[in-house]
Each structure stands twice: as C-alpha cells, then as structure tokens.
Design a protein around this motif. Structure first.
Motif, PDB file in Angstrom:
ATOM      1  N   THR A   1      67.339  44.956  -6.318  1.00 50.96           N
ATOM      2  CA  THR A   1      66.926  45.198  -4.821  1.00 50.96           C
ATOM      3  C   THR A   1      67.895  44.295  -4.016  1.00 50.96           C
ATOM      4  N   MET A   2      68.492  44.803  -3.175  1.00 54.72           N
ATOM      5  CA  MET A   2      69.324  44.294  -2.165  1.00 54.72           C
ATOM      6  C   MET A   2      68.523  43.789  -0.820  1.00 54.72           C
ATOM      7  N   VAL A   3      68.511  42.643  -0.939  1.00 53.38           N
ATOM      8  CA  VAL A   3      67.624  42.309   0.495  1.00 53.38           C
ATOM      9  C   VAL A   3      68.478  42.000   1.674  1.00 53.38           C
ATOM     10  N   PHE A   4      68.471  42.325   2.831  1.00 54.57           N
ATOM     11  CA  PHE A   4      69.372  42.058   3.892  1.00 54.57           C
ATOM     12  C   PHE A   4      68.624  41.031   4.857  1.00 54.57           C
ATOM     13  N   PHE A   5      69.340  40.146   5.254  1.00 56.49           N
ATOM     14  CA  PHE A   5      68.753  39.029   6.138  1.00 56.49           C
ATOM     15  C   PHE A   5      69.552  39.139   7.736  1.00 56.49           C
TER      16      PHE A   5
END
Length: 85
Positions: free
Chosen positions: A17-21
């Motif tokens: 999972t690529m998490v965006f901040f």
C-alpha cells in the motif's frame, strides 16, 4: 475547471500500500518515499506530515511506521460499514 482529486492510498505494483501524506507546513502532497527529501527543501518548514486518508499527523520520522489506516468505506460510511466478509 474542477480541482484534481486528492491522492489516497493506492496499491503499488509490488502489492504494498502506498500511503500519501500532506506537508503540514506548505500543503504539498507527498508519497511516502518523498517525505525525507521534502523535509530538507520545504521552504515553510516541514515539522510534520499528515496522512491523507486518516488525517493523523506524524512528527519526525514517525510516518515511516504508518502503513495502513482507514479504507474509503470506513471513512465515508462510518455508521453502516461492516468490514470484509
């Protein structure tokens, strides 16, 4: 023109999972692997970043341990969400 939708967590080609901040200083949207580089070049001062999905703020390198959070269903359908079956 309508504004572009905000990025959210997506699944990468390797199945992770690529998490965006979001930078709490300047508001730039960052993939997890871009946060360290952004801290050094942020002109406003990047003290913390917030997860786009769950809105939790992370200070220092605490963001590195954040790999999963709320799904869109959990976030938008709070009272009727029942989870995977």
């Amino acid at each position: 023109l309508l504004p572009a939708p905000l990025p959210s967590s997506t699944t990468g080609s390797d199945g992770t999972t690529m998490v965006f901040f979001s930078c709490d200083g300047c508001g730039d949207m960052l993939k997890k692997n871009q946060v360290d580089a952004h801290v050094y070049k942020c002109k406003v001062g990047c003290d913390s970043v917030s997860c786009v999905d769950c809105s939790v703020s992370f200070y220092g390198d605490d963001y590195r341990t954040h790999t999963t959070c709320l799904t869109e269903a959990e976030r938008y359908e709070k009272t009727v969400y029942r989870g995977p079956r």
